[in-house]
Design an enzyme around this catalytic site. Structure first.
Site, PDB file in Angstrom:
ATOM      1  N   HIS A 124      20.206 105.628  25.335  1.00 11.05           N
ATOM      2  CA  HIS A 124      21.555 105.982  24.891  1.00 11.05           C
ATOM      3  C   HIS A 124      22.124 107.075  25.790  1.00 11.05           C
ATOM      4  CE1 HIS A 124      21.844 103.711  21.104  1.00 11.05           C
ATOM      5  NE2 HIS A 124      20.525 103.812  21.113  1.00 11.05           N
ATOM      6  N   THR A 176       6.714 107.181  32.520  1.00 15.72           N
ATOM      7  CA  THR A 176       8.076 107.499  32.964  1.00 15.72           C
ATOM      8  C   THR A 176       8.328 107.084  34.408  1.00 15.72           C
ATOM      9  OG1 THR A 176       7.395 109.718  33.636  1.00 15.72           O
ATOM     10  CG2 THR A 176       8.234 109.465  31.379  1.00 15.72           C
TER      11      THR A 176
END
Length: 197
Positions: A124, A176
């Site tokens: 988001h 990541t």
């Protein structure tokens, strides 16, 4: 009109896109409407001998691709979501209990995801402090898991990550960055533990 032609028209016409999205997706629940889910066997591609357990939440609207390869399985209480990007799963692959897969994600063949794994290509946007986060839209970066990979329980694989062939992600790791082939990674954030020779 073919699917690509429809996708092009939707991109060129925001009104058409909003209309089709309202017809197909339940806006409150952020999942396909019940009558679209009834038609899922007609537009999902499932290979011979594959299995999706009845308790799996299949948020797979027809405007994106979902495919599950031969002899692959999606185990109970998982969630597969291709609303913002295709989800493609290879042959002889196991999506374990309580997994969450949010596209665009490509998972190769002979991959094993243990229980509680999250693979998400969605994030988001939140940079504008004067606007609510849920009104700032989303960003997607594809995730790719190559063939012959094992992902341990409760690992998290974040947007934009590619995991190389014959690699292992340790339980509880948060990945990541890309994982090279023949590598074991673990930790938060995940780091290389050793090479597989």
């Amino acid at each position: 009109m073919d699917k690509e032609g429809l996708r092009t028209r939707m991109k060129d016409s925001p009104r058409l896109k909003r209309l089709l999205n309202t017809i197909i997706m339940n806006q409150r629940d952020a999942r396909p409407r019940w009558y679209i889910r009834l038609l899922a066997p007609l537009y999902q591609r499932r290979g011979r001998g594959s299995k999706i357990y009845p308790s799996v939440r299949m948020d797979t609207p027809p405007f994106r691709r979902f495919s599950l390869g031969r002899q692959s399985v999606v185990e109970s209480y998982s969630c597969i979501n291709n609303a913002v990007g295709d989800v493609l799963i290879g042959d002889h692959t196991r999506i374990g209990l309580h997994n969450t897969i949010i596209g665009p994600v490509t998972i190769g063949s002979h991959v094993n995801l243990a229980q509680g794994v999250v693979v998400t290509a969605l994030n988001h946007n939140f940079a504008d402090a004067s606007t609510a986060i849920d009104q700032q839209g989303i960003d997607t970066r594809p995730v790719v898991i190559a063939d012959d990979v094992w992902v341990g329980a409760n690992a998290v694989i974040l947007p934009g990550v590619t995991i190389g062939r014959h690699s292992v992600v340790a339980a509880g790791a948060v990945v990541t960055h890309d994982v090279p082939e023949h590598t074991v990674v673990g930790g938060v954030p995940a780091k290389v533990i050793r090479r597989i020779t």
